[in-house]
Design a protein around this motif. Structure first.
Motif, PDB file in Angstrom:
ATOM      1  N   ILE A  54      -2.819 -48.034 -16.711  1.00  0.00           N
ATOM      2  CA  ILE A  54      -1.777 -48.192 -17.192  1.00  0.00           C
ATOM      3  C   ILE A  54      -1.964 -46.844 -18.132  1.00  0.00           C
ATOM      4  O   ILE A  54      -3.113 -46.904 -18.972  1.00  0.00           O
ATOM      5  CB  ILE A  54      -1.491 -49.310 -18.175  1.00  0.00           C
ATOM      6  N   THR A  55      -1.073 -45.987 -18.262  1.00  0.00           N
ATOM      7  CA  THR A  55      -1.656 -44.513 -19.106  1.00  0.00           C
ATOM      8  C   THR A  55      -0.541 -44.356 -20.178  1.00  0.00           C
ATOM      9  O   THR A  55       0.648 -44.622 -19.892  1.00  0.00           O
ATOM     10  CB  THR A  55      -1.511 -43.255 -18.349  1.00  0.00           C
ATOM     11  N   LEU A  56      -1.026 -43.628 -21.248  1.00  0.00           N
ATOM     12  CA  LEU A  56       0.165 -43.325 -22.327  1.00  0.00           C
ATOM     13  C   LEU A  56      -0.158 -41.943 -23.037  1.00  0.00           C
ATOM     14  O   LEU A  56      -1.566 -41.434 -22.950  1.00  0.00           O
ATOM     15  CB  LEU A  56      -0.191 -44.221 -23.724  1.00  0.00           C
ATOM     16  N   TYR A  57       1.010 -41.139 -23.034  1.00  0.00           N
ATOM     17  CA  TYR A  57       0.873 -39.972 -23.790  1.00  0.00           C
ATOM     18  C   TYR A  57       1.707 -40.070 -24.979  1.00  0.00           C
ATOM     19  O   TYR A  57       2.874 -40.347 -24.978  1.00  0.00           O
ATOM     20  CB  TYR A  57       1.554 -38.732 -22.650  1.00  0.00           C
ATOM     21  N   GLU A  58       0.942 -39.842 -25.973  1.00  0.00           N
ATOM     22  CA  GLU A  58       1.664 -39.775 -27.432  1.00  0.00           C
ATOM     23  C   GLU A  58       2.068 -38.293 -27.776  1.00  0.00           C
ATOM     24  O   GLU A  58       1.090 -37.542 -27.901  1.00  0.00           O
ATOM     25  CB  GLU A  58       0.803 -40.220 -28.506  1.00  0.00           C
ATOM     26  N   SER A  59       3.184 -37.917 -27.468  1.00  0.00           N
ATOM     27  CA  SER A  59       3.705 -36.693 -27.742  1.00  0.00           C
ATOM     28  C   SER A  59       4.152 -36.307 -29.024  1.00  0.00           C
ATOM     29  O   SER A  59       5.401 -36.644 -29.516  1.00  0.00           O
ATOM     30  CB  SER A  59       4.962 -36.244 -26.602  1.00  0.00           C
ATOM     31  N   LEU A  60       3.521 -35.529 -29.843  1.00  0.00           N
ATOM     32  CA  LEU A  60       3.658 -35.225 -31.253  1.00  0.00           C
ATOM     33  C   LEU A  60       4.666 -33.888 -31.450  1.00  0.00           C
ATOM     34  O   LEU A  60       5.299 -33.726 -32.445  1.00  0.00           O
ATOM     35  CB  LEU A  60       2.848 -35.273 -32.166  1.00  0.00           C
ATOM     36  N   GLY A  61       4.310 -32.740 -30.347  1.00  0.00           N
ATOM     37  CA  GLY A  61       4.838 -31.550 -30.644  1.00  0.00           C
ATOM     38  C   GLY A  61       4.011 -30.677 -31.378  1.00  0.00           C
ATOM     39  O   GLY A  61       3.551 -31.093 -32.460  1.00  0.00           O
ATOM     40  N   ILE A  62       3.231 -29.634 -30.524  1.00  0.00           N
ATOM     41  CA  ILE A  62       2.256 -28.961 -31.245  1.00  0.00           C
ATOM     42  C   ILE A  62       2.868 -27.228 -30.995  1.00  0.00           C
ATOM     43  O   ILE A  62       3.432 -26.870 -30.251  1.00  0.00           O
ATOM     44  CB  ILE A  62       0.961 -28.994 -30.604  1.00  0.00           C
ATOM     45  N   ALA A  63       2.453 -26.714 -31.955  1.00  0.00           N
ATOM     46  CA  ALA A  63       2.629 -25.054 -31.997  1.00  0.00           C
ATOM     47  C   ALA A  63       2.190 -24.488 -30.796  1.00  0.00           C
ATOM     48  O   ALA A  63       2.987 -23.350 -30.621  1.00  0.00           O
ATOM     49  CB  ALA A  63       2.118 -24.510 -33.554  1.00  0.00           C
ATOM     50  N   ILE A  64       1.197 -24.704 -30.308  1.00  0.00           N
ATOM     51  CA  ILE A  64       0.853 -23.841 -29.004  1.00  0.00           C
ATOM     52  C   ILE A  64       1.837 -24.008 -28.032  1.00  0.00           C
ATOM     53  O   ILE A  64       2.224 -22.889 -27.251  1.00  0.00           O
ATOM     54  CB  ILE A  64      -0.552 -24.320 -28.423  1.00  0.00           C
ATOM     55  N   GLN A  65       2.616 -25.095 -27.918  1.00  0.00           N
ATOM     56  CA  GLN A  65       3.564 -25.175 -26.813  1.00  0.00           C
ATOM     57  C   GLN A  65       4.558 -24.371 -27.424  1.00  0.00           C
ATOM     58  O   GLN A  65       5.417 -23.823 -26.570  1.00  0.00           O
ATOM     59  CB  GLN A  65       4.047 -26.756 -26.970  1.00  0.00           C
ATOM     60  N   ASP A  66       5.249 -24.284 -28.551  1.00  0.00           N
ATOM     61  CA  ASP A  66       6.226 -23.499 -29.009  1.00  0.00           C
ATOM     62  C   ASP A  66       6.108 -22.132 -28.991  1.00  0.00           C
ATOM     63  O   ASP A  66       7.048 -21.412 -28.371  1.00  0.00           O
ATOM     64  CB  ASP A  66       6.508 -23.654 -30.515  1.00  0.00           C
ATOM     65  N   ILE A  67       4.806 -21.574 -29.217  1.00  0.00           N
ATOM     66  CA  ILE A  67       4.651 -19.955 -29.132  1.00  0.00           C
ATOM     67  C   ILE A  67       4.449 -19.704 -27.571  1.00  0.00           C
ATOM     68  O   ILE A  67       4.790 -18.483 -27.220  1.00  0.00           O
ATOM     69  CB  ILE A  67       3.419 -19.726 -29.870  1.00  0.00           C
ATOM     70  N   ALA A  68       4.084 -20.524 -26.839  1.00  0.00           N
ATOM     71  CA  ALA A  68       4.068 -20.214 -25.233  1.00  0.00           C
ATOM     72  C   ALA A  68       5.463 -20.046 -24.736  1.00  0.00           C
ATOM     73  O   ALA A  68       5.893 -19.087 -23.978  1.00  0.00           O
ATOM     74  CB  ALA A  68       3.395 -21.307 -24.629  1.00  0.00           C
ATOM     75  N   ALA A  69       6.510 -20.898 -25.363  1.00  0.00           N
ATOM     76  CA  ALA A  69       7.923 -20.620 -24.823  1.00  0.00           C
ATOM     77  C   ALA A  69       8.274 -19.586 -25.502  1.00  0.00           C
ATOM     78  O   ALA A  69       8.993 -18.756 -24.855  1.00  0.00           O
ATOM     79  CB  ALA A  69       8.538 -21.887 -25.049  1.00  0.00           C
ATOM     80  N   ALA A  70       8.136 -19.379 -26.705  1.00  0.00           N
ATOM     81  CA  ALA A  70       8.493 -18.211 -27.219  1.00  0.00           C
ATOM     82  C   ALA A  70       8.056 -16.865 -26.714  1.00  0.00           C
ATOM     83  O   ALA A  70       8.898 -15.891 -26.598  1.00  0.00           O
ATOM     84  CB  ALA A  70       8.174 -18.249 -28.954  1.00  0.00           C
ATOM     85  N   LYS A  71       6.929 -16.858 -26.522  1.00  0.00           N
ATOM     86  CA  LYS A  71       6.474 -15.545 -25.694  1.00  0.00           C
ATOM     87  C   LYS A  71       7.196 -15.275 -24.283  1.00  0.00           C
ATOM     88  O   LYS A  71       7.604 -14.175 -24.106  1.00  0.00           O
ATOM     89  CB  LYS A  71       5.057 -15.416 -25.261  1.00  0.00           C
ATOM     90  N   TYR A  72       7.378 -16.288 -23.610  1.00  0.00           N
ATOM     91  CA  TYR A  72       8.240 -16.021 -22.346  1.00  0.00           C
ATOM     92  C   TYR A  72       9.784 -15.502 -22.699  1.00  0.00           C
ATOM     93  O   TYR A  72       9.959 -14.664 -21.942  1.00  0.00           O
ATOM     94  CB  TYR A  72       8.155 -17.460 -21.745  1.00  0.00           C
ATOM     95  N   ILE A  73      10.375 -16.099 -23.837  1.00  0.00           N
ATOM     96  CA  ILE A  73      11.627 -15.765 -24.202  1.00  0.00           C
ATOM     97  C   ILE A  73      11.549 -14.092 -24.700  1.00  0.00           C
ATOM     98  O   ILE A  73      12.287 -13.282 -24.273  1.00  0.00           O
ATOM     99  CB  ILE A  73      12.030 -16.388 -25.143  1.00  0.00           C
ATOM    100  N   TYR A  74      10.365 -13.891 -25.503  1.00  0.00           N
ATOM    101  CA  TYR A  74      10.369 -12.431 -25.909  1.00  0.00           C
ATOM    102  C   TYR A  74      10.279 -11.681 -24.518  1.00  0.00           C
ATOM    103  O   TYR A  74      10.652 -10.476 -24.575  1.00  0.00           O
ATOM    104  CB  TYR A  74       9.095 -12.460 -26.760  1.00  0.00           C
ATOM    105  N   ASP A  75       9.521 -12.035 -23.640  1.00  0.00           N
ATOM    106  CA  ASP A  75       9.052 -11.065 -22.720  1.00  0.00           C
ATOM    107  C   ASP A  75      10.237 -10.908 -21.763  1.00  0.00           C
ATOM    108  O   ASP A  75      10.155  -9.626 -21.153  1.00  0.00           O
ATOM    109  CB  ASP A  75       7.932 -11.686 -21.647  1.00  0.00           C
ATOM    110  N   GLN A  76      11.111 -11.560 -21.749  1.00  0.00           N
ATOM    111  CA  GLN A  76      12.468 -11.365 -20.862  1.00  0.00           C
ATOM    112  C   GLN A  76      13.302 -10.639 -21.668  1.00  0.00           C
ATOM    113  O   GLN A  76      14.217  -9.800 -21.147  1.00  0.00           O
ATOM    114  CB  GLN A  76      13.120 -12.793 -20.612  1.00  0.00           C
ATOM    115  N   LEU A  77      13.172 -10.454 -22.957  1.00  0.00           N
ATOM    116  CA  LEU A  77      14.109  -9.521 -23.836  1.00  0.00           C
ATOM    117  C   LEU A  77      13.774  -8.263 -24.277  1.00  0.00           C
ATOM    118  O   LEU A  77      14.349  -7.131 -24.707  1.00  0.00           O
ATOM    119  CB  LEU A  77      14.633 -10.138 -25.251  1.00  0.00           C
ATOM    120  N   LYS A  78      12.303  -7.900 -24.358  1.00  0.00           N
ATOM    121  CA  LYS A  78      11.737  -6.801 -25.014  1.00  0.00           C
ATOM    122  C   LYS A  78      12.053  -5.422 -23.927  1.00  0.00           C
ATOM    123  O   LYS A  78      12.235  -5.452 -22.717  1.00  0.00           O
ATOM    124  CB  LYS A  78      10.115  -7.127 -25.157  1.00  0.00           C
TER     125      LYS A  78
END
Length: 309
Positions: free
Chosen positions: A285-309
């Motif tokens: 039985i496994t558990l993942y407590e997802s709190l949300g961290i900034a490294i996830q946000d900036i990874a997604a942000a970089k991908y978005i930026y790379d598509q638009l720059k």
């Protein structure tokens, strides 16, 4: 070049399934020492409740650093991600991040399920039917060949609407359930995505072989599981231990009561990097407590930026 990115542009560029892959690389960087994350901080934003939230990360390997900040007041929040270059280019982007956060939260559960759920998982239960529940379902569905999805929330109209909308979007059958017990019965994966201050499933609903994503309780006033349930899990994980020590009520209470210790709780990044094994057999039985961290946000942000720059 610095750019402003609107919610509509985020919607056009960022998919849930691709974000699972983006987060996989970002989370692994924390284990390899190539990425760095600073837990969320809160500062009072009024004298009647409400806070400024601030969370930051850097990933020199990718040439980026940044932060997400938002103010919650009167029950409303506005999110923004600021992305910087670590290579002398200064500010890269200011990104509206309501949708980015929704996609990132779902993708984190999809990623955790990929590594911690049984590989042949077929049945998913989603507890909660708000906008965040949509990406929970979409992300887990992107990683598994699901043949049954059930959803439960307190309001029948909302869960029925959710089931109809997401059935059409994903071309899968989604069954609204009359109770959380009905929804979770014999399920392989359970995603909890509520803002409840009290547990939304009972200890009895946590059965052999199940993987649970607890994705709604990102502050110490929320609790989707009981602290006593923590002893049932064979493997406990979260996205950031230091952040969990101030935000995750279930784990905070369980460690205070001696049910478990912080040394028994692992960061998902170490599973991805194969430093530790999460699931060891089909009955774990496994558990993942997802709190949300900034490294996830900036990874997604970089991908978005790379598509638009």
């Amino acid at each position: 070049m610095n750019i402003f990115v609107s919610e509509n542009q985020v919607k056009e560029i960022l998919s849930v399934s691709n974000t699972v892959n983006l987060l996989e690389e970002a989370m692994k960087s924390l284990s390899t020492g190539k990425g760095f994350n600073s837990p969320r901080k809160r500062l009072p934003a009024s004298y009647n409740g409400g806070n400024l939230h601030f969370m930051a990360a850097s990933w020199p390997e990718k040439g980026i650093a940044g932060h997400k900040s938002y103010v919650v007041a009167n029950g409303k929040a506005t999110f923004v991600v600021i992305l910087y270059s670590t290579e002398g280019e200064g500010l890269l982007a200011v990104i509206e991040a309501n949708l980015l956060g929704q996609i990132r939260t779902g993708a984190a559960s999809g990623l955790a399920s990929k590594y911690l759920a049984n590989k042949d998982s077929k049945k998913l239960a989603v507890i909660g039917s708000g906008f965040q529940a949509e990406t929970q379902l979409e992300a887990v569905n992107s990683q598994f060949n699901l043949d049954e999805v059930r959803v439960y929330s307190r309001t029948k109209e909302k869960r029925d609407t959710f089931a109809e909308k997401m059935s059409k979007k994903l071309s899968i059958k989604i069954n609204p359930s009359e109770s959380s017990e009905e929804a979770t019965d014999n399920c392989d994966i359970i995603s909890l995505i509520t803002s409840s201050p009290i547990p939304v499933i009972s200890d009895k609903q946590i059965t052999k072989g199940v993987h649970i994503n607890a994705a709604g309780g990102n502050n110490w006033l929320r609790s989707e599981l009981s602290s006593s349930s923590i002893k049932k899990f064979d493997f406990l994980s979260c996205d950031d231990i230091n952040q969990a020590k101030t935000e995750c009520k279930e784990l905070m209470e369980a460690t205070e009561k001696g049910i478990t210790s912080w040394s028994n709780i692992h960061e998902l990044s170490n599973v991805i990097d194969e430093k530790i094994i999460g699931r060891k057999n089909v009955e774990d039985i496994t558990l993942y407590e997802s709190l949300g961290i900034a490294i996830q946000d900036i990874a997604a942000a970089k991908y978005i930026y790379d598509q638009l720059k």
